[in-house]
Design a protein around this motif. Sequence first.
Motif, PDB file in Angstrom:
ATOM      1  N   VAL A 200       3.801  58.743  61.239  1.00 54.86           N
ATOM      2  CA  VAL A 200       5.157  58.841  60.506  1.00 54.86           C
ATOM      3  C   VAL A 200       4.951  58.127  58.952  1.00 54.86           C
ATOM      4  O   VAL A 200       4.996  56.895  59.419  1.00 54.86           O
ATOM      5  CB  VAL A 200       6.136  58.705  61.269  1.00 54.86           C
ATOM      6  N   VAL A 201       5.097  58.556  57.890  1.00 55.43           N
ATOM      7  CA  VAL A 201       4.997  57.806  56.619  1.00 55.43           C
ATOM      8  C   VAL A 201       6.766  57.637  56.184  1.00 55.43           C
ATOM      9  O   VAL A 201       7.473  58.583  55.757  1.00 55.43           O
ATOM     10  CB  VAL A 201       4.490  58.357  55.635  1.00 55.43           C
ATOM     11  N   ALA A 202       7.152  56.446  56.351  1.00 55.89           N
ATOM     12  CA  ALA A 202       8.573  55.870  56.232  1.00 55.89           C
ATOM     13  C   ALA A 202       8.360  55.390  54.461  1.00 55.89           C
ATOM     14  O   ALA A 202       7.815  54.513  54.649  1.00 55.89           O
ATOM     15  CB  ALA A 202       9.243  55.252  57.151  1.00 55.89           C
ATOM     16  N   GLU A 203       9.067  56.176  53.701  1.00 60.74           N
ATOM     17  CA  GLU A 203       9.086  55.582  52.258  1.00 60.74           C
ATOM     18  C   GLU A 203      10.459  55.796  51.580  1.00 60.74           C
ATOM     19  O   GLU A 203      11.309  56.524  52.011  1.00 60.74           O
ATOM     20  CB  GLU A 203       7.980  56.630  51.516  1.00 60.74           C
ATOM     21  N   PRO A 204      10.650  55.131  50.671  1.00 58.68           N
ATOM     22  CA  PRO A 204      12.013  54.863  49.893  1.00 58.68           C
ATOM     23  C   PRO A 204      12.457  56.328  49.447  1.00 58.68           C
ATOM     24  O   PRO A 204      11.501  57.409  49.104  1.00 58.68           O
ATOM     25  CB  PRO A 204      11.715  54.066  48.531  1.00 58.68           C
TER      26      PRO A 204
END
Lengths: 316, 643
Positions: A200-204
């Motif tokens: 899971v890539v959490a990014e702005p």
Amino acid sequence: MTAVLQSVLDPAGPQAAHISWLWWLMFWVTTAVFLVVFALTLAAVWRGGRAQAAIADTADKPLAAAVSFGVALTVVILFGLLGATMWTHRAVLALGAESAVTVNVTGHQFWWEFEYDEAVPSQRVTTANELHIPVGRPVVLKVTSRDVIHSFWVPNLQGKRDLIPGIMSAIWLQADRPGVYRGQCAEFCGKQHAHMAFEVVAEPDAQFERWLDAQRQLASAPQSAAASHGRDVFLTTQCVLCHTVRGTPAAGKVGPDLTHVGTRGKIASGTLQTKPDDVAQWIRDPQHVKPGSQMPPTRLTDADVQALSEYLVNLK
Amino acid sequence: MLEDPQELEETWADEPGLWGWLCSVDHKAIGRRYLGTATVMFLLAGGLAALMRLQLSRPENPLMGPDLYNQLFSTHGTTMMFLFAVPVMQGLGVYFVPLMVGARSIAFPRMVAYSYWMYLGGCIFLYTSLFLNTGPDVGWFSYPPLSEQLFDPTKRPDVWAQMITWTEVASLAVAVSIITTTFKLRAPGMALNRIPMFVWAQVVTSFMVVFAMPAVMMASTALILDRLVATHFFDVDRGGDALLFQHLFWFFGHPEVYIIFIPGTGIVSTIITTFSRRPMFGYLAVVLSLVSTAFIGFGLWVHHMFATGVPQLGASFFTAASIIIAVPTGIQFFCWIATMWSGKVELKSPMLWMLGFFWVFLIGGLTGTMLAAVPLNIQVHDTFFVVAHFHYVLIGGAVFPLFAAFYYWYPKIVGRMLSERAAAWGFGLFFIGFNTTFFPMHILGLHGMPRRIYTYLPETGWGPLNLVASSGALFMTAGVIVVLLDAWRARHAGALAGDNPWAAPTLEWTTSSPPAHSNFLHPPTVGSAYPVWQDSPDQAVVVGLRSDVRDVLVTHLLDTEPDHRSVFPEPSIWPLLTAIATSVMFIGSIFTAWAVVYGSIPIFITMVGWFWPKSPDEGGTQPWPATERTLPLPNEAPEGAMP
């Protein structure tokens, strides 16, 4: 403590944080209970061991009072824990669904399909094994399975939810800080249950929207001769039977969508890196890397495999 | 018609030789076989676990692939739950319940013989399948759709499902026999409030078996029907429901934990009472705790399914029930502590294992309250945290008490004492090994390691703790070997035990070690809950039973007033033949549904042989000669007034 990739005790979102609070509460309460009860046990053995004779059971009255007190205390502690549990459960479920991103998650033996929901079908994005989410916004995952039962689990973000064929259920999660969080299938699903991971890539928000836009594009045309040859190999062999590369005639639905596979960090459900060597190894003999996986071995020449890998890793 | 001791022993003895061995309906012989076979199952399944620990000792270990590993963990779990834990407890019951209630035989002895042969059939079937590379490979709960034909076209899930049927038949038969023995064959005077704690535990467990087993029978039979004749119970594409199986399975599966644990508590109460030299503190409270545990135990099964997405209200109910069940267990803990506190404690070998039980089971019980909480449950469910939890519960709640029981009752069964020094070594090694193996698994689970994975990547960081866990398995193995070697040595070389080496209070210690064929020359009557400690030396015995046939006194359920005499069946080969016929049908039904049709013909024939009409001396009942009450009701007269 050794460095670990994923952990319940290192929460990165509100749900996992609530659960981690409950964990530490229960950990300290049960530790205290354990110490007291085991100390009492040892004390009883020590005291009984020094006694000259057993106390007549007619003299059990004070002891009965002590036991009753112990039981009452047990009940009080248990109801305290029950209250804390109910409170945490509510908190975990209470995340607002406004401005939520909706992703349909489908489990397959042995990979994850993620489809970003949009009202306009052509705007939907389908990808595999790498879930991008915006930081600070709730995400609704609608989960189900196409074959057997799997379980979606990202320990740093939220508890798990089973993916059950014939049933769709929804789970909310949210990441409060950017990062890459590893998840893994948590319900035994067959031979390659061990290698059914995802990231899971959490990014702005802005970065997330850019990513989503890029994913909506058709596959880029090959930039080199090798990649060009690789595309021909892809389109003229068995690859197309299972895989989709949007913008080409390949539209198989059995395996992961490869339109932008080059943007994903890992292939084969978190098992190998998206590098030409790893991809070539996977194409050549998937049954060696993941015995029992659904991908059959290919009978391509080394040159063809190299070209194909070159093509795939450049599908940005 | 007074007893002739020699004739009595001849009447109750088996014929010599292999034929007599095969025909035996002696509950002591059958109990020994149950215990022996269950021990072999424990060692085999433990061996499989050791192989699993070897595989997981480092990341990406090339030792074995998923095909073998999946068979190992499925067969390990299946064996431990169905072919070790339940049968070993029932075997103890078969051996000791009749002795503890002062009976000459277990009720329905031929059915108990049949149950053992069925159990043996299930064991042989499972391990033959494993060695033919057809061992179960979808876990000990074999969830569909993974266990359906489409996803597992081999015979492996069929082997699992049919093995369940064998063990169900066996354990239901034993449960019914134990309930009947306790209700109808108790010694005169043994009113409900004088039944030994171990017998209470066995009765409560047997009732749980009677109510829980049919649910898993539904589940496994529906599964095999899906696979064999395409019934679509669990086939989602054709209107079936994959979750239905989970509900049926866990409606059995959770009570199963208590079916294993409650006899363990019976052992704990028995041993703590004996070695504290005083009556059990809070006898009534502990009995009621057992009964309430059995009831609540049927109301928690959904906590195995929280991750499927149970609605909040429903989940809350099961959370509350799962937490509440800790109360009766807490009551028992405090009563055990109070018994030792006010007693004169002797730390003999069984008590060492009791201390281990307190340590291990407490940890398992406390992590159990964590699993009851939905939010924590969905984090650690199906991870190594759960693996650690249920090994602490089951090894703590059953295996530690079983080792204690082994040291406690070995002198009664074999007639010789085990070495106290070897016991200390065996306990120390096993205890250290157990905690080294299983404690780190809690942390591994919190670090995200799912259960049932055959390997893991190095970058997960799970390697070091897995290596620690695997090294603990060596110590556990060493501990088991020490105990077994000592048992092997002591069977001829141990000190003679005598009738009652521990000065224990219950009736099994009033007969010889090992017990006579007829159990008691004169069946006892009792005037208290602790006959050896509290009854007067001239306590009455039962006279007037015939010694030329297997005459047994049947008493009333509540007051144990003599009711009638019953002539129990002679040894017979028919239970074995019936078990063989049933087993052949079960094996055949894995391959074709027609096996049920043709296979029932031999079963019918053997049943006819079994139930062939008998002369009055071979069976049937006779009225008890007394026309008026021979005993006062327990509440009617003071203790000293017994005849």
